[in-house]
Design a protein around this motif. Structure first.
Motif, mmCIF file in Angstrom:
data_model
loop_
_atom_site.group_PDB
_atom_site.id
_atom_site.type_symbol
_atom_site.label_atom_id
_atom_site.label_comp_id
_atom_site.label_asym_id
_atom_site.label_seq_id
_atom_site.Cartn_x
_atom_site.Cartn_y
_atom_site.Cartn_z
ATOM 1 N N SER A 60 0.841 -1.203 0.000
ATOM 2 C CA SER A 60 0.000 0.000 0.000
ATOM 3 C C SER A 60 0.869 1.243 0.000
ATOM 4 C CB SER A 60 -0.941 0.009 1.214
ATOM 5 O OG SER A 60 -0.232 -0.220 2.415
ATOM 6 N N GLU A 64 -2.857 5.308 0.680
ATOM 7 C CA GLU A 64 -3.759 4.163 0.845
ATOM 8 C C GLU A 64 -3.800 3.714 2.302
ATOM 9 O OE1 GLU A 64 -3.374 2.141 -3.621
ATOM 10 O OE2 GLU A 64 -2.012 1.536 -2.013
ATOM 11 N N SER A 67 -5.755 6.411 4.356
ATOM 12 C CA SER A 67 -7.201 6.332 4.117
ATOM 13 C C SER A 67 -7.815 5.132 4.825
ATOM 14 C CB SER A 67 -7.480 6.245 2.609
ATOM 15 O OG SER A 67 -7.073 7.419 1.950
ATOM 16 N N THR A 178 -3.175 1.595 -8.374
ATOM 17 C CA THR A 178 -3.795 2.841 -8.802
ATOM 18 C C THR A 178 -2.739 3.712 -9.455
ATOM 19 O OG1 THR A 178 -5.420 2.757 -7.004
ATOM 20 C CG2 THR A 178 -5.066 4.896 -8.056
ATOM 21 N N LYS A 204 4.986 0.368 -5.189
ATOM 22 C CA LYS A 204 4.013 -0.715 -5.055
ATOM 23 C C LYS A 204 4.525 -2.025 -5.669
ATOM 24 C CE LYS A 204 -0.280 -0.644 -4.649
ATOM 25 N NZ LYS A 204 -1.328 -1.063 -3.701
ATOM 26 N N LYS A 259 -8.029 2.720 -11.101
ATOM 27 C CA LYS A 259 -7.705 1.719 -10.073
ATOM 28 C C LYS A 259 -8.030 0.350 -10.632
ATOM 29 C CE LYS A 259 -8.629 0.400 -5.261
ATOM 30 N NZ LYS A 259 -9.365 0.753 -4.006
#
Length: 309
Positions: A60, A64, A67, A178, A204, A259
């Motif tokens: 993540s 991310e 959130s 994303t 990522k 995404k």
């Protein structure tokens, strides 16, 4: 954050916010509510290994994680860059650092939490320091799924092996990438299957090269997709790309955010003899995605029927 509010602090990297993390964080929020405290998370922007020359890929991004933490009800998030000044702290000095920043009444950690110089500190060390400094320590026991202990390390292994279904179960959500859609060579369009070329965060972790059924989110709308991760050997590709053919979609979305959620791995990337063979295989991949789409729609209808009954 201000030290005027008593808090319970959850400690950890929380990469991926998997079901083990969720158990710890929900327990943190529960204890905070029971005692009239606030819940807080102390974590790092970067993986601690990066301070020692490694470049670990993450489940993540920072945003991310942030959130997800807020969605789970965490009141305050404190992130710092893990550098040599933190890496060299003794376990006691690390705890004293936390006490200087928080009115810390309790901490919550996972069973395998380690901290301090050379990872000298453990959950047991925290309990000893808690007795000394007057804060409680809650240790959350491991969560097992499919006879395996859930951990970020294990989830990374699954994703690197293309086992996105198993990884998604541990994450409690599909693994996703994303990024911004960039223009590429338009090979897909020339075959009758235009693709969106995604540029995700370089930090990522990418799933194993191959072809996947995906769920694609654009402007709050969901679509079914077929995503290829690889070098496109049939058309002499030289770099790894993430290209998604979005079913029943014709918009131009260059420069826009997309995404992509990974549902199921269909096959390895293959070097075909010619473009016609490649196009025929893509048709079969799209048919597999359509079957999945119909199954998903059928499940939703069944759920609606059960609700009505």
């Amino acid at each position: 954050m201000s030290k005027t509010h008593p808090v319970i602090v959850a400690l950890g990297m929380f990469d991926g916010i998997h079901i083990g993390h969720r158990a710890l964080l929900c327990h943190t929020c529960k204890v905070a509510k029971q005692n009239g405290w606030q819940s807080a998370v102390y974590t790092f922007y970067n993986h601690p290994k990066s301070a020692f020359g490694a470049e670990p890929k993450l489940l993540s991004t920072v945003e991310e994680r942030r959130s997800a933490l807020l969605a789970l009800g965490i009141d305050n998030i404190r992130m710092e860059t893990f550098d040599s000044s933190i890496a060299l702290l003794s376990p006691q000095a690390f705890v004293e650092r936390l006490l200087s920043e928080f009115d810390m009444r309790a901490v919550s950690v996972g069973f395998n939490y380690a901290f301090g110089r050379n990872r000298q500190g453990s959950a047991h060390t925290l309990q000893t320091l808690g007795e000394k400094y007057g804060f409680k320590v809650f240790v959350v026991q491991p969560i097992t799924l499919m006879q395996e202990t859930v951990s970020s390390t294990r989830i990374r292994e699954l994703i690197e092996n293309g086992q996105v279904c198993a990884a998604s179960k541990m994450l409690c959500a599909p693994y996703s990438l994303t990024g911004i859609v960039e223009e590429n060579r338009h090979i897909g369009a020339s075959l009758g299957f235009p693709t969106a070329n995604l540029k995700p965060s370089p930090d990522k972790l990418l799933p194993k090269e191959g072809v996947y059924i995906t769920n694609v989110l654009h402007n709050a709308c969901a679509y079914t997709g077929v995503t290829n991760i690889g070098r496109n050997p049939t058309v002499a590709g030289k770099t790894t790309t993430i290209e998604t053919h979005i079913l029943n979609f014709s918009q131009s979305i260059y420069g826009q955010e997309l995404k992509v959620e990974f549902i199921e791995r269909l096959r390895d990337e293959t070097c075909f003899s010619n473009r016609h063979e490649l196009a025929e295989q893509i048709k079969r991949d799209v048919n597999a995605a359509l079957i999945w789409q119909r199954k998903k729609a059928g499940c939703r209808l069944a759920q609606c029927a059960d609700t009505i009954v």
